[in-house]
Design a protein around this motif. Structure first.
Motif, PDB file in Angstrom:
ATOM      1  N   ALA A  25       0.866  -1.189   0.000  1.00  0.00           N
ATOM      2  CA  ALA A  25       0.000   0.000   0.000  1.00  0.00           C
ATOM      3  C   ALA A  25       0.896   1.230   0.000  1.00  0.00           C
ATOM      4  CB  ALA A  25      -0.914  -0.015   1.221  1.00  0.00           C
ATOM      5  N   ILE A  26       0.411   2.303  -0.617  1.00  0.00           N
ATOM      6  CA  ILE A  26       1.213   3.512  -0.806  1.00  0.00           C
ATOM      7  C   ILE A  26       0.854   4.568   0.237  1.00  0.00           C
ATOM      8  CG2 ILE A  26       1.715   5.407  -2.411  1.00  0.00           C
ATOM      9  CD1 ILE A  26       2.926   2.744  -3.227  1.00  0.00           C
ATOM     10  N   GLY A  27       1.887   5.024   0.933  1.00  0.00           N
ATOM     11  CA  GLY A  27       1.767   6.099   1.909  1.00  0.00           C
ATOM     12  C   GLY A  27       2.990   6.997   1.834  1.00  0.00           C
ATOM     13  N   ARG A  28       3.204   7.768   2.868  1.00  0.00           N
ATOM     14  CA  ARG A  28       4.299   8.741   2.916  1.00  0.00           C
ATOM     15  C   ARG A  28       5.658   8.095   2.646  1.00  0.00           C
ATOM     16  NH1 ARG A  28       3.692   9.871   7.820  1.00  0.00           N
ATOM     17  NH2 ARG A  28       2.168  11.528   7.532  1.00  0.00           N
ATOM     18  N   LYS A  29       5.965   7.024   3.370  1.00  0.00           N
ATOM     19  CA  LYS A  29       7.283   6.377   3.281  1.00  0.00           C
ATOM     20  C   LYS A  29       7.566   5.901   1.848  1.00  0.00           C
ATOM     21  CE  LYS A  29       9.771   2.423   5.153  1.00  0.00           C
ATOM     22  NZ  LYS A  29       9.623   1.188   5.899  1.00  0.00           N
ATOM     23  N   GLU A  30       6.602   5.261   1.236  1.00  0.00           N
ATOM     24  CA  GLU A  30       6.782   4.728  -0.119  1.00  0.00           C
ATOM     25  C   GLU A  30       6.908   5.859  -1.142  1.00  0.00           C
ATOM     26  OE1 GLU A  30       5.190   1.901   2.602  1.00  0.00           O
ATOM     27  OE2 GLU A  30       4.287   3.790   1.974  1.00  0.00           O
ATOM     28  N   LEU A  31       6.087   6.884  -0.982  1.00  0.00           N
ATOM     29  CA  LEU A  31       6.152   8.027  -1.909  1.00  0.00           C
ATOM     30  C   LEU A  31       7.513   8.721  -1.816  1.00  0.00           C
ATOM     31  CD1 LEU A  31       2.565   9.461  -1.402  1.00  0.00           C
ATOM     32  CD2 LEU A  31       3.469   8.449  -3.505  1.00  0.00           C
ATOM     33  N   ARG A  32       7.996   8.879  -0.590  1.00  0.00           N
ATOM     34  CA  ARG A  32       9.303   9.524  -0.396  1.00  0.00           C
ATOM     35  C   ARG A  32      10.400   8.690  -1.058  1.00  0.00           C
ATOM     36  NH1 ARG A  32       9.411  10.479   5.070  1.00  0.00           N
ATOM     37  NH2 ARG A  32       8.571  12.555   4.809  1.00  0.00           N
ATOM     38  N   ALA A  33      10.353   7.383  -0.897  1.00  0.00           N
ATOM     39  CA  ALA A  33      11.359   6.498  -1.499  1.00  0.00           C
ATOM     40  C   ALA A  33      11.310   6.574  -3.033  1.00  0.00           C
ATOM     41  CB  ALA A  33      11.143   5.060  -1.025  1.00  0.00           C
ATOM     42  N   ILE A  34      10.110   6.595  -3.585  1.00  0.00           N
ATOM     43  CA  ILE A  34       9.974   6.668  -5.048  1.00  0.00           C
ATOM     44  C   ILE A  34      10.460   8.029  -5.557  1.00  0.00           C
ATOM     45  CG2 ILE A  34       8.311   6.693  -6.965  1.00  0.00           C
ATOM     46  CD1 ILE A  34       6.718   4.524  -5.337  1.00  0.00           C
ATOM     47  N   VAL A  59      -3.720   3.570 -10.785  1.00  0.00           N
ATOM     48  CA  VAL A  59      -4.120   2.977 -12.073  1.00  0.00           C
ATOM     49  C   VAL A  59      -3.607   1.535 -12.169  1.00  0.00           C
ATOM     50  CG1 VAL A  59      -3.721   3.131 -14.577  1.00  0.00           C
ATOM     51  CG2 VAL A  59      -4.296   5.183 -13.287  1.00  0.00           C
ATOM     52  N   GLN A  60      -2.465   1.269 -11.540  1.00  0.00           N
ATOM     53  CA  GLN A  60      -1.871  -0.079 -11.554  1.00  0.00           C
ATOM     54  C   GLN A  60      -2.462  -0.979 -10.464  1.00  0.00           C
ATOM     55  OE1 GLN A  60       0.340  -1.124 -13.927  1.00  0.00           O
ATOM     56  NE2 GLN A  60      -0.112   0.875 -14.821  1.00  0.00           N
ATOM     57  N   GLY A  61      -3.424  -0.435  -9.708  1.00  0.00           N
ATOM     58  CA  GLY A  61      -4.090  -1.241  -8.689  1.00  0.00           C
ATOM     59  C   GLY A  61      -3.511  -1.105  -7.293  1.00  0.00           C
ATOM     60  N   ALA A  62      -2.618  -0.163  -7.101  1.00  0.00           N
ATOM     61  CA  ALA A  62      -2.040   0.022  -5.769  1.00  0.00           C
ATOM     62  C   ALA A  62      -3.096   0.553  -4.804  1.00  0.00           C
ATOM     63  CB  ALA A  62      -0.873   1.003  -5.841  1.00  0.00           C
ATOM     64  N   GLU A  63      -3.014   0.070  -3.579  1.00  0.00           N
ATOM     65  CA  GLU A  63      -3.899   0.587  -2.528  1.00  0.00           C
ATOM     66  C   GLU A  63      -3.251   1.849  -1.967  1.00  0.00           C
ATOM     67  OE1 GLU A  63      -5.026  -0.452   2.069  1.00  0.00           O
ATOM     68  OE2 GLU A  63      -4.423  -2.116   0.769  1.00  0.00           O
ATOM     69  N   LEU A  64      -4.018   2.935  -1.888  1.00  0.00           N
ATOM     70  CA  LEU A  64      -3.494   4.211  -1.385  1.00  0.00           C
ATOM     71  C   LEU A  64      -3.956   4.424   0.052  1.00  0.00           C
ATOM     72  CD1 LEU A  64      -4.147   6.603  -4.421  1.00  0.00           C
ATOM     73  CD2 LEU A  64      -2.146   5.183  -3.976  1.00  0.00           C
ATOM     74  N   ARG A  65      -3.026   4.816   0.898  1.00  0.00           N
ATOM     75  CA  ARG A  65      -3.388   5.242   2.255  1.00  0.00           C
ATOM     76  C   ARG A  65      -3.689   6.738   2.127  1.00  0.00           C
ATOM     77  NH1 ARG A  65       1.031   1.695   3.462  1.00  0.00           N
ATOM     78  NH2 ARG A  65       2.452   3.392   3.996  1.00  0.00           N
TER      79      ARG A  65
END
Length: 199
Positions: A25-34, A59-65
């Motif tokens: 799932a995508i949150g702050r930590k993942e967005l910062r890393a990307i 769009v790729q099906g990721a779950e967003l926090r």
């Protein structure tokens, strides 16, 4: 065509990076890393907003926090605005009610020049226009003060000089330094502003 190719390349990179992170799932930590890996791969100028990265992954099906994504995006945008505003720090002095002195004008025009060079290097036409607007407004303010009967003659002469400097900078920013050097050597300038050098 090149822009579209780079956009698709960045989108593919974002998706690949998400998978490398485990497809979580995508949150702050993942967005910062990307964002960090995007910066390393494509450079600072092409960094994507957290919301944009989240949209690509949704769009790729990721779950967003969602709360984290929205909060991180708002913080990122606020920091970006602060960084943009910092480019103009000090130039507001041009628009103060108090007249700009000759020695101040030279320093402020140097700041204008530096900010313009950075904006042009970054191909940031919005900031180039903003800087031009600041210079136009400053020139108009100096012209008004040059005709202000509440100022003494020396102050009015200074304001006329500052207006002239800004007019030259607006017409030929790249030639301004050479022009200013010649202007300061002129008998007219030396006569009017002999005391300015010692102050």
């Amino acid at each position: 065509m090149g822009d579209q190719r780079q956009l698709r390349s960045k989108q593919a990179f974002i998706v690949a990076e998400w998978h490398r992170l485990g497809g979580k799932a995508i949150g702050r930590k993942e967005l910062r890393a990307i964002q960090r890996t995007l910066r390393e791969e494509f450079g600072d100028d092409t960094i994507e907003s957290p919301a944009r990265i989240a949209r690509v992954l949704a769009v790729q099906g990721a779950e967003l926090r969602h709360p984290e994504v929205i909060e991180f995006d708002a913080k990122w945008r606020a920091e970006k605005i602060e960084k943009e505003t910092a480019k103009f720090r000090g130039l507001e002095r041009f628009l103060d009610a108090k007249p700009v002195r000759i020695h101040e004008a030279e320093s402020l025009i140097k700041k204008l020049k530096q900010a313009r060079q950075i904006s042009e290097r970054d191909e940031d036409q919005v900031n180039v226009r903003r800087l031009r607007d600041i210079a136009i407004n400053a020139r108009q303010a100096a012209e008004l003060r040059a005709n202000d009967s509440t100022l003494n003659q020396t102050q009015r002469d200074e304001q006329a000089e500052v207006a002239q400097w800004l007019a030259v900078w607006l017409q030929s920013p790249s030639l301004f330094d050479d022009w200013l050097d010649l202007r300061r050597r002129s008998p007219d300038f030396r006569k009017k502003f002999a005391m300015e050098k010692s102050s």
